[in-house]
Design an enzyme around this catalytic site. Structure first.
Site, PDB file in Angstrom:
ATOM      1  N   LYS D 201       0.856  -1.187   0.000  1.00 40.22           N
ATOM      2  CA  LYS D 201       0.000   0.000   0.000  1.00 40.22           C
ATOM      3  C   LYS D 201       0.891   1.237   0.000  1.00 40.22           C
ATOM      4  O   LYS D 201       1.862   1.308   0.758  1.00 40.22           O
ATOM      5  CB  LYS D 201      -0.851  -0.053   1.279  1.00 40.22           C
ATOM      6  CG  LYS D 201      -1.704   1.154   1.544  1.00 40.22           C
ATOM      7  CD  LYS D 201      -3.077   0.997   0.943  1.00 40.22           C
ATOM      8  CE  LYS D 201      -3.899   2.262   1.116  1.00 40.22           C
ATOM      9  NZ  LYS D 201      -4.976   2.287   0.100  1.00 40.22           N
ATOM     10  N   LEU D 203       1.266   5.105   0.881  1.00 40.41           N
ATOM     11  CA  LEU D 203       0.669   6.183   1.667  1.00 40.41           C
ATOM     12  C   LEU D 203       1.276   7.496   1.211  1.00 40.41           C
ATOM     13  O   LEU D 203       2.485   7.669   1.263  1.00 40.41           O
ATOM     14  CB  LEU D 203       0.930   5.949   3.156  1.00 40.41           C
ATOM     15  CG  LEU D 203       0.435   4.604   3.702  1.00 40.41           C
ATOM     16  CD1 LEU D 203       0.874   4.419   5.145  1.00 40.41           C
ATOM     17  CD2 LEU D 203      -1.088   4.513   3.588  1.00 40.41           C
ATOM     18  N   HIS D 208       2.005  10.602  11.416  1.00 38.38           N
ATOM     19  CA  HIS D 208       2.628   9.695  12.383  1.00 38.38           C
ATOM     20  C   HIS D 208       1.819   9.792  13.674  1.00 38.38           C
ATOM     21  O   HIS D 208       1.783  10.848  14.303  1.00 38.38           O
ATOM     22  CB  HIS D 208       4.086  10.103  12.632  1.00 38.38           C
ATOM     23  CG  HIS D 208       4.752   9.314  13.726  1.00 38.38           C
ATOM     24  ND1 HIS D 208       5.777   8.429  13.490  1.00 38.38           N
ATOM     25  CD2 HIS D 208       4.521   9.270  15.064  1.00 38.38           C
ATOM     26  CE1 HIS D 208       6.156   7.885  14.642  1.00 38.38           C
ATOM     27  NE2 HIS D 208       5.411   8.382  15.615  1.00 38.38           N
ATOM     28  N   LYS D 237      11.566  13.738  15.016  1.00 38.48           N
ATOM     29  CA  LYS D 237      10.376  14.465  15.442  1.00 38.48           C
ATOM     30  C   LYS D 237      10.791  15.816  16.011  1.00 38.48           C
ATOM     31  O   LYS D 237      11.785  15.911  16.727  1.00 38.48           O
ATOM     32  CB  LYS D 237       9.628  13.676  16.515  1.00 38.48           C
ATOM     33  CG  LYS D 237       9.090  12.332  16.034  1.00 38.48           C
ATOM     34  CD  LYS D 237       8.693  11.441  17.204  1.00 38.48           C
ATOM     35  CE  LYS D 237       8.326  10.050  16.724  1.00 38.48           C
ATOM     36  NZ  LYS D 237       8.198   9.091  17.845  1.00 38.48           N
ATOM     37  N   GLU D 287       6.456   0.652  14.034  1.00 38.84           N
ATOM     38  CA  GLU D 287       7.310  -0.071  14.970  1.00 38.84           C
ATOM     39  C   GLU D 287       6.801   0.174  16.378  1.00 38.84           C
ATOM     40  O   GLU D 287       5.930   1.001  16.595  1.00 38.84           O
ATOM     41  CB  GLU D 287       8.767   0.396  14.847  1.00 38.84           C
ATOM     42  CG  GLU D 287       8.990   1.851  15.223  1.00 38.84           C
ATOM     43  CD  GLU D 287      10.480   2.229  15.166  1.00 38.84           C
ATOM     44  OE1 GLU D 287      11.260   1.517  14.522  1.00 38.84           O
ATOM     45  OE2 GLU D 287      10.833   3.247  15.794  1.00 38.84           O
ATOM     46  N   ASN D 289       8.226   1.119  20.227  1.00 37.10           N
ATOM     47  CA  ASN D 289       9.352   1.535  21.057  1.00 37.10           C
ATOM     48  C   ASN D 289       9.133   1.018  22.475  1.00 37.10           C
ATOM     49  O   ASN D 289       8.138   1.346  23.116  1.00 37.10           O
ATOM     50  CB  ASN D 289       9.473   3.058  21.073  1.00 37.10           C
ATOM     51  CG  ASN D 289       9.968   3.578  19.750  1.00 37.10           C
ATOM     52  OD1 ASN D 289      10.814   2.954  19.107  1.00 37.10           O
ATOM     53  ND2 ASN D 289       9.447   4.713  19.323  1.00 37.10           N
ATOM     54  N   ARG D 291      10.279   1.623  25.397  1.00 37.41           N
ATOM     55  CA  ARG D 291      10.965   2.546  26.310  1.00 37.41           C
ATOM     56  C   ARG D 291      10.133   3.811  26.488  1.00 37.41           C
ATOM     57  O   ARG D 291       9.138   4.000  25.812  1.00 37.41           O
ATOM     58  CB  ARG D 291      12.324   2.925  25.729  1.00 37.41           C
ATOM     59  CG  ARG D 291      12.180   3.520  24.334  1.00 37.41           C
ATOM     60  CD  ARG D 291      13.421   4.209  23.837  1.00 37.41           C
ATOM     61  NE  ARG D 291      13.324   4.513  22.432  1.00 37.41           N
ATOM     62  CZ  ARG D 291      12.727   5.577  21.908  1.00 37.41           C
ATOM     63  NH1 ARG D 291      12.144   6.451  22.690  1.00 37.41           N
ATOM     64  NH2 ARG D 291      12.698   5.772  20.605  1.00 37.41           N
ATOM     65  N   ARG D 337      10.681  20.560  20.469  1.00 33.32           N
ATOM     66  CA  ARG D 337      12.024  20.147  20.858  1.00 33.32           C
ATOM     67  C   ARG D 337      13.009  21.282  20.595  1.00 33.32           C
ATOM     68  O   ARG D 337      13.251  21.645  19.439  1.00 33.32           O
ATOM     69  CB  ARG D 337      12.457  18.904  20.076  1.00 33.32           C
ATOM     70  CG  ARG D 337      11.585  17.709  20.361  1.00 33.32           C
ATOM     71  CD  ARG D 337      12.269  16.435  19.912  1.00 33.32           C
ATOM     72  NE  ARG D 337      11.354  15.305  19.965  1.00 33.32           N
ATOM     73  CZ  ARG D 337      11.706  14.056  19.716  1.00 33.32           C
ATOM     74  NH1 ARG D 337      12.968  13.780  19.376  1.00 33.32           N
ATOM     75  NH2 ARG D 337      10.827  13.084  19.799  1.00 33.32           N
TER      76      ARG D 337
END
Lengths: 448, 172, 172, 448
Positions: D201, D203, D208, D237, D287, D289, D291, D337
């Site tokens: 597929k 995108l 996100h 990010k 995925e 994470n 943590r 950030r």
């Protein structure tokens, strides 16, 4: 909505108001004395006007200069903050006369609440509980006994002409009353050449509890719960928390309803705080502050409501967009006043802040006009910053306060931080078990 | 510190350099520069002349310099945040000749629009003469010469808003 | 400015000013400049003249000093918050003679409890001699003398926890 | 509960963990390289241990030294933060082997999620949606057409042996497929000497979106809603917010339920984040994470839950004291950030911070290890601080962000603050109308 607001104050509260304005897209005008040319509120404001020399009487209290500053900057509204001109009804009128909006209550309510005797009578008529007592001087001992019985013991016998504690006697039981009356009358006669005395309810270990109110110009009056400001020294609040550890939800709702319905009848406008002594489940009116209070952030923390924003919206004739049922108390908040003074003697400590570092992290708010290199001037009050912590419960809040206090750096001047570092480890404070005399007793016992 | 002072200092450095072993410390010059730092509020001073160079500095500045500085009332709004701090434009001038505003208001250089100004640069004025008018709260407040002198500089424009303490005019 | 910086500066100047004796003139100049820093309260002074250049500076205050400083692993906890910053006690000593720990662990001065130490102050050691042992993760790691010399100082006690880089012992 | 925790990290996250520990009454051990001797986490910790020289491989990644630091300080648990050893299953095992608790998931889950292909297969089996595609190389064009039809257009043809964009072609409609296949196969053959291709597929403008999870050792798995981290540059990010402007409550509940039920089946422990691409209402697993994440504070802001505290409690085998129904999303939060780098070229800018002043006031949190005089070392990543703002709604949050960005002072180094000052005034950002390519396109268009 206003395009430009003049902030008629200095220090952390000027910065606080500036922040609310910026978040509403409103330009700010800072006014300042020559001593405050480098102050944070001046640095951050969109415009600034020096209005006079250092003494407050010639600058922050100088009405003509403030009005002139409105004129030359085109400010549409004035926020007075707290202190200075915030409870000056005449100032509110003059501002209005010049076509500028005063962000605060109507002048008549400022004036009413400024007269403590008239205020007590007015709120009693509106249904707010006051300290019960004889309406005036008591007559015979029998009259006194029946009044005292009606009020409930202990009672305080006070010289009608009195002051300074002279001519004041406490009768804890009916059998104490005759001697208390005789002694008080004798002392009153000696001290004031007038032996008339009156009787009122004696509160031994009351808490200071105050109810925050918002009222808009459409007749809506909401309360945002209470704050407990019992930890005081010489009537100066040092530690404020919300909600009070001593109140339950039913009591909160009841006093909140009492206050909002009274202010609704009064036709009150804007933010205000009704202050009470609280003992044995009963509230006794002290006074009403017709302005923003230093400790408003603890209420903001537990309700999520920006009180300064609401003040500005109300002044702009916008309706409060909330209902009483939308006001949800979430968690606990505590404010510590970081004053530039010795933490135990409370001797003022103006001077240059050689290092400043604010605490951070989850649930911590720091409202301060300090910065590294800032010189705390000796001309104004000693409040240099306010640490406000919020937690999901009182214990989390206390632990957060403890760690935040250990993080703050204010070097170069003395501050009240070491006192709070002690208080946050005291059993009575941890248990919320304190009253308005607790801190003075604690300081006396700990060599202050 | 004006250019004349700099030149004198530089000259002294150069002279001192010739008379002394290669690296001579002109303590007097440094002391003087330190005093000048105090006097001027500068962060540092560096002088280089004829192969000689002195630079003196005060420890880092105090106030958050990247915070945008306030606009003084007579300056145009600055667009970008993060700008460098402005010196307040309302700072009183040093020296006896400066006449500063005793109030916030709007200054007028003439008694009425279209009329000639009260004073021009070069005019001789006498104590008690009206120099300017400041309007505040619909009241016209004459600014009176505190002493006789010659008008050296007029620091404001007609109908300009002014702060307390802002220099209006300099008498020589 | 610490002594190490001063020495480096002196050396740099000496290299630049080829003909001059290494420290004689410069040290005096630096001393004088340092005194001037004290006297004037300046942050730094820099002088350049005829290929020579001196710049002296007081280190800017760096860290929030009222923040309580960390306890180094060998110090007792300090009771009060708001204490002054501690210099890390694990700072490497200057000079060639210092032997610092290459790892975190527990230091032992003797091969076994009750046995005499590997070395004592005043002992002459030869390159390759075992001076101490550092235990980390159940492994005993000998600390070997990198060169011959006399043990001038032993900076640790038996069974003391140590950090990376911490000075263990000084050879003269 | 633990008495002492070793924080195996540096910078703002070490400070973040320290704060949670202090609020729980837990002593902290900071570890640090020689380059970080003056760092804030070292200054505030109860104890500190220098574990090696500046390079991370010899200090923050040096497992034997960290274990030795646990031994000499008697730390009972290790919090790895993010980065460094936080997703190193072997480290988690070694810590456990030494009788110290690793504050994080079980090693097998760290390992599983560390293998991106195995992770995708595992979560697909657990019911988490993944990017649909051919199971392996596709055969004939007819096979490819039926697979593409099943997946839905547009589809991406990718070289099975590929990488770097070569052998990748997009087919937007069925009629594009034959040419796309031919071209992709030809390119694949040339580039990799292997013309096998597979289909998945495609995108075009995905967001996100990631779901924060907490799972305790009693089998309870909760989700704390999602974060939208679509504003990225080179997969880094920069701006994260919660809740996502693109999700409604039903979608939130649905994906939350999908994730918690999958992790419940897996027997997951601790905090974790499942990351998705989101387009046209569909989620596609990227995925997981295993943590704490950099952007966890936005979730803390809207839920009031201290995620680090929960991590520590879970590691101490305490049950999560909340139910899913207790998790209430209140308002909106955004994190920016603040990196020590040029705001447009992203060139790192280590150096000494000559002036630092944190923003304050209502709804503002600043997590940073910066202080006036701090030297940002060149050895580690560029994250110097995180500004997190919270408002009752997204507009209030954006206005608060704007004013807070205008208050921060970080002088002496370059930071990303000017970029955020621009972004917070961009229409697409204000509208929440962005996707994972938006920021790179914006930077390309604005001369970055």
């Amino acid at each position: 909505m206003f395009e430009k607001i003049l902030i008629a104050n200095r220090g952390e509260i000027a910065l606080r108001i500036h922040r609310a304005c910026k978040e509403m897209g409103i330009a700010t005008v800072a006014i300042h004395s020559t001593a405050d040319a480098d102050a944070m509120h001046v640095r951050l404001a969109d415009e600034s006007v020096c209005i006079g020399p250092a003494p407050a009487a010639q600058s922050y209290l100088n009405v003509p200069q403030i009005i002139a500053a409105c004129e030359i900057t085109g400010a549409e509204a004035v926020h007075p903050g707290y202190g200075f001109l915030s409870e000056n009804a005449r100032f509110a009128e003059i501002v209005a006369d010049h076509g500028v909006t005063f962000i605060g209550p109507r002048p008549e309510h400022i004036r009413l609440m400024g007269d403590k005797i008239a205020a007590k009578q007015a709120v009693a008529q509106l249904g707010i509980p006051t300290v019960p007592g004889s309406e005036g001087a008591v007559g015979s001992d029998d009259d006194a006994a029946s009044i005292a019985a009606a009020i409930g013991y202990p009672v305080l016998i006070k010289a009608a002409a009195g002051g300074g504690g002279r001519g004041m006697k406490v009768a804890r039981r009916p059998e104490d009353l005759p001697l208390a009356l005789t002694t008080a009358r004798a002392e009153a006669k000696t001290a004031f050449a007038d032996d008339s005395v009156y009787i009122e309810k004696y509160l031994e270990r009351p808490r200071h509890i105050e109810v925050q109110v918002l009222a808009d110009s459409f007749g809506k009056v909401l309360h945002l719960g209470e704050r407990d400001c019992s930890l005081q020294r010489r009537n100066q609040k040092l530690w404020e928390e919300a909600p009070s550890p001593a109140l339950n939800a039913a009591q909160r709702e009841e006093i909140g309803h009492t206050v909002t319905s009274a202010l609704s009848k009064l036709g009150y406008l804007g933010a205000g705080t009704v202050e009470f002594l609280f003992e044995d489940g009963q509230f006794y009116f002290i006074e009403m502050n017709t302005r923003l209070q230093v400790e408003h952030p603890v209420t903001e923390a537990i309700t999520g409501i920006d009180i300064v924003r609401e003040q500005i919206r109300i002044a702009a004739a916008s309706p409060i967009e909330l209902e009483q049922s939308d006001i949800v108390i979430a968690g606990n908040a505590i404010e510590c006043r970081i004053n530039a003074e010795n933490p135990f003697s409370f001797q003022p400590s103006p001077g240059t802040i050689t290092q400043f570092h604010a605490p951070g992290g989850l649930g911590v708010r720091f409202d301060s006009a300090m910065y590294t290199g800032y010189r705390v001037p000796p001309y104004y009050d000693s409040l240099a910053g306010k640490l406000i912590v919020h937690g999901r419960n009182r214990n989390e809040c206390l632990m957060r306060l403890r760690r935040a206090l250990d993080e703050i750096v204010v070097a170069g001047i003395e501050t009240t931080i070491p006192l709070f570092q002690k208080l946050v480890r005291e059993t009575d404070v941890l248990n919320g078990d304190y009253h308005i005399h607790w801190l003075e007793q604690y300081l006396a016992a700990h060599g202050a | 510190m004006n250019m004349k002072d700099v030149k004198q200092l530089g000259a002294r450095l150069a002279t001192g350099g010739k008379a002394k072993p290669p690296l001579a410390v002109d303590a007097g010059a440094i002391r003087e520069l330190a005093e000048l730092l105090d006097e001027t509020g500068l962060g540092e001073i560096e002088i280089e002349q004829g192969g000689c160079r002195i630079r003196v500095a005060r420890p880092a500045t105090t106030a958050p310099s990247a915070a945008h500085a306030p606009l003084s009332i007579m300056s145009e709004p600055l667009a970008a945040p993060g700008r460098a701090p402005l010196e307040s434009q309302a700072v009183k001038r040093d020296g006896d000749g400066a006449i500063s505003s005793p109030m916030v208001g709007t200054v007028y250089v003439a008694p009425e629009p279209g009329k000639p100004p009260f004073v021009k640069v070069g005019d001789t004025v006498r104590e008690g003469d009206t120099l300017l008018i400041v309007e505040a709260m619909k009241t016209m407040n004459p600014i009176i010469a505190p002493r006789s002198g010659i008008v050296k500089e007029i620091c404001v424009e007609d109908a300009q808003p002014i702060e307390f303490g802002q220099t209006l005019l300099v008498l020589s």
